[in-house]
Design a protein around this motif. Structure first.
Motif, mmCIF file in Angstrom:
data_model
loop_
_atom_site.group_PDB
_atom_site.id
_atom_site.type_symbol
_atom_site.label_atom_id
_atom_site.label_comp_id
_atom_site.label_asym_id
_atom_site.label_seq_id
_atom_site.Cartn_x
_atom_site.Cartn_y
_atom_site.Cartn_z
ATOM 1 N N ASN A 1 129.952 83.251 62.304
ATOM 2 C CA ASN A 1 128.516 83.487 62.433
ATOM 3 C C ASN A 1 127.976 82.690 63.616
ATOM 4 O OD1 ASN A 1 128.953 81.055 60.815
ATOM 5 N ND2 ASN A 1 126.749 81.029 60.574
ATOM 6 N N GLY A 2 126.741 82.982 63.997
ATOM 7 C CA GLY A 2 126.099 82.259 65.090
ATOM 8 C C GLY A 2 125.569 83.199 66.155
ATOM 9 N N ARG A 3 125.235 82.624 67.296
ATOM 10 C CA ARG A 3 124.678 83.382 68.412
ATOM 11 C C ARG A 3 125.780 83.751 69.405
ATOM 12 N NH1 ARG A 3 118.934 82.533 69.149
ATOM 13 N NH2 ARG A 3 118.175 81.340 67.385
ATOM 14 N N PHE A 4 125.704 84.987 69.900
ATOM 15 C CA PHE A 4 126.622 85.477 70.913
ATOM 16 C C PHE A 4 125.792 86.017 72.071
ATOM 17 C CE2 PHE A 4 128.961 85.395 67.044
ATOM 18 C CZ PHE A 4 130.254 85.050 67.409
ATOM 19 N N TYR A 5 126.139 85.599 73.268
ATOM 20 C CA TYR A 5 125.361 85.916 74.466
ATOM 21 C C TYR A 5 126.177 86.833 75.375
ATOM 22 C CZ TYR A 5 122.995 81.688 72.831
ATOM 23 O OH TYR A 5 122.349 80.749 72.068
ATOM 24 N N PHE A 6 125.644 88.029 75.641
ATOM 25 C CA PHE A 6 126.319 89.018 76.473
ATOM 26 C C PHE A 6 125.445 89.328 77.686
ATOM 27 C CE2 PHE A 6 127.446 89.795 72.055
ATOM 28 C CZ PHE A 6 128.834 89.822 72.097
ATOM 29 N N ILE A 7 126.050 89.331 78.872
ATOM 30 C CA ILE A 7 125.326 89.689 80.094
ATOM 31 C C ILE A 7 126.166 90.670 80.908
ATOM 32 C CG2 ILE A 7 124.089 87.479 80.156
ATOM 33 C CD1 ILE A 7 125.912 86.609 82.479
ATOM 34 N N SER A 8 125.488 91.438 81.757
ATOM 35 C CA SER A 8 126.199 92.359 82.640
ATOM 36 C C SER A 8 126.887 91.559 83.738
ATOM 37 C CB SER A 8 125.218 93.347 83.279
ATOM 38 O OG SER A 8 125.881 94.112 84.268
ATOM 39 N N GLY A 9 128.092 91.989 84.098
ATOM 40 C CA GLY A 9 128.832 91.342 85.175
ATOM 41 C C GLY A 9 128.607 91.994 86.524
ATOM 42 N N LYS A 10 127.786 93.033 86.561
ATOM 43 C CA LYS A 10 127.571 93.768 87.820
ATOM 44 C C LYS A 10 126.391 93.191 88.598
ATOM 45 C CE LYS A 10 126.689 98.198 89.871
ATOM 46 N NZ LYS A 10 126.247 99.549 89.707
ATOM 47 N N ASP A 11 126.644 92.839 89.846
ATOM 48 C CA ASP A 11 125.625 92.411 90.809
ATOM 49 C C ASP A 11 124.496 91.637 90.142
ATOM 50 O OD1 ASP A 11 127.189 93.782 92.696
ATOM 51 O OD2 ASP A 11 126.085 95.640 92.363
ATOM 52 N N ASP A 12 123.267 92.150 90.256
ATOM 53 C CA ASP A 12 122.119 91.469 89.667
ATOM 54 C C ASP A 12 121.554 92.229 88.467
ATOM 55 O OD1 ASP A 12 121.114 93.568 91.147
ATOM 56 O OD2 ASP A 12 119.463 92.429 92.027
ATOM 57 N N ASN A 13 122.390 92.996 87.773
ATOM 58 C CA ASN A 13 121.940 93.738 86.592
ATOM 59 C C ASN A 13 121.422 92.815 85.492
ATOM 60 O OD1 ASN A 13 122.682 96.042 87.922
ATOM 61 N ND2 ASN A 13 123.984 96.828 86.286
ATOM 62 N N CYS A 14 122.058 91.668 85.308
ATOM 63 C CA CYS A 14 121.599 90.727 84.287
ATOM 64 C C CYS A 14 120.184 90.261 84.614
ATOM 65 C CB CYS A 14 122.546 89.534 84.186
ATOM 66 S SG CYS A 14 121.983 88.265 83.016
#
Length: 185
Positions: free
Chosen positions: A101-114
């Motif tokens: 359990n807990g927090r999971f952080y997902f971001i895009s790896g493409k250019d400046d999409n994040c």
């Protein structure tokens, strides 16, 4: 006759246990998949779903045109820090099974999409279904290997948080359990 009842009870108990340990599959972005500007914000999508240990999150995107980075903490998430992710998922049908359990952080790896908003924070509930604080340490989750087939199956159209076939196992297991109970007891 008593031994037959015991066997029936054991069979029902075993089937119930097997079927209840199955997790759900959640498709980020539903039919749209992991895209820059989804019709429903990823924040809204994540907040309206209930994630639990053993569930799997699936990111679908065109292989080679994007990727998913699992980052360490809220600071990396907010700053879109791509320098040292925990996992770099890039096969176009990226899956990650939640093992705690807990927090999971997902971001895009493409250019400046994040930086343009392509990121999602998922809170996985504890086994007792209550939110529990999570340390800012790195999340421990297991990436699931890509499927054997060359073309992945499309995400179900009914919901942005589609339930995998494993949910039908619960229904099927319950049905089998009722039949077994009727036959053996």
């Amino acid at each position: 006759m008593d031994s037959l009842s015991f066997v029936g009870f054991f069979f029902v108990f075993f089937l119930s246990f097997i079927c209840s340990s199955q997790g759900y599959k959640f498709y980020v972005g539903g039919k749209e998949g992991w895209v820059l500007k989804p019709s429903e914000s990823y924040d809204h999508w994540a907040k309206r779903n209930r994630f639990q240990v053993n569930d799997t999150i699936v990111f679908k995107y065109k292989k080679g045109s994007d990727s998913v980075l699992v980052v360490h903490d809220n600071d990396d998430y907010l700053k879109c820090n791509k320098t040292s992710p925990i996992h770099h998922l890039k096969d176009g049908h990226s899956r990650l099974k939640f093992t705690r359990n807990g927090r999971f952080y997902f971001i895009s790896g493409k250019d400046d999409n994040c930086e343009k908003g392509q990121k999602v924070l998922v809170v996985v509930m504890s086994p007792n279904h209550q939110k529990s604080p999570s340390p800012a340490s790195s999340p421990v989750a297991t990436p699931t290997p890509p499927p054997e087939s060359a073309s992945p199956a499309p995400a179900p159209a009914a919901s942005a948080a589609a339930v995998d076939v494993s949910s039908s196992n619960v229904l099927f297991g319950g049905f089998i359990s009722l039949i077994a109970a009727a036959v053996f007891l």
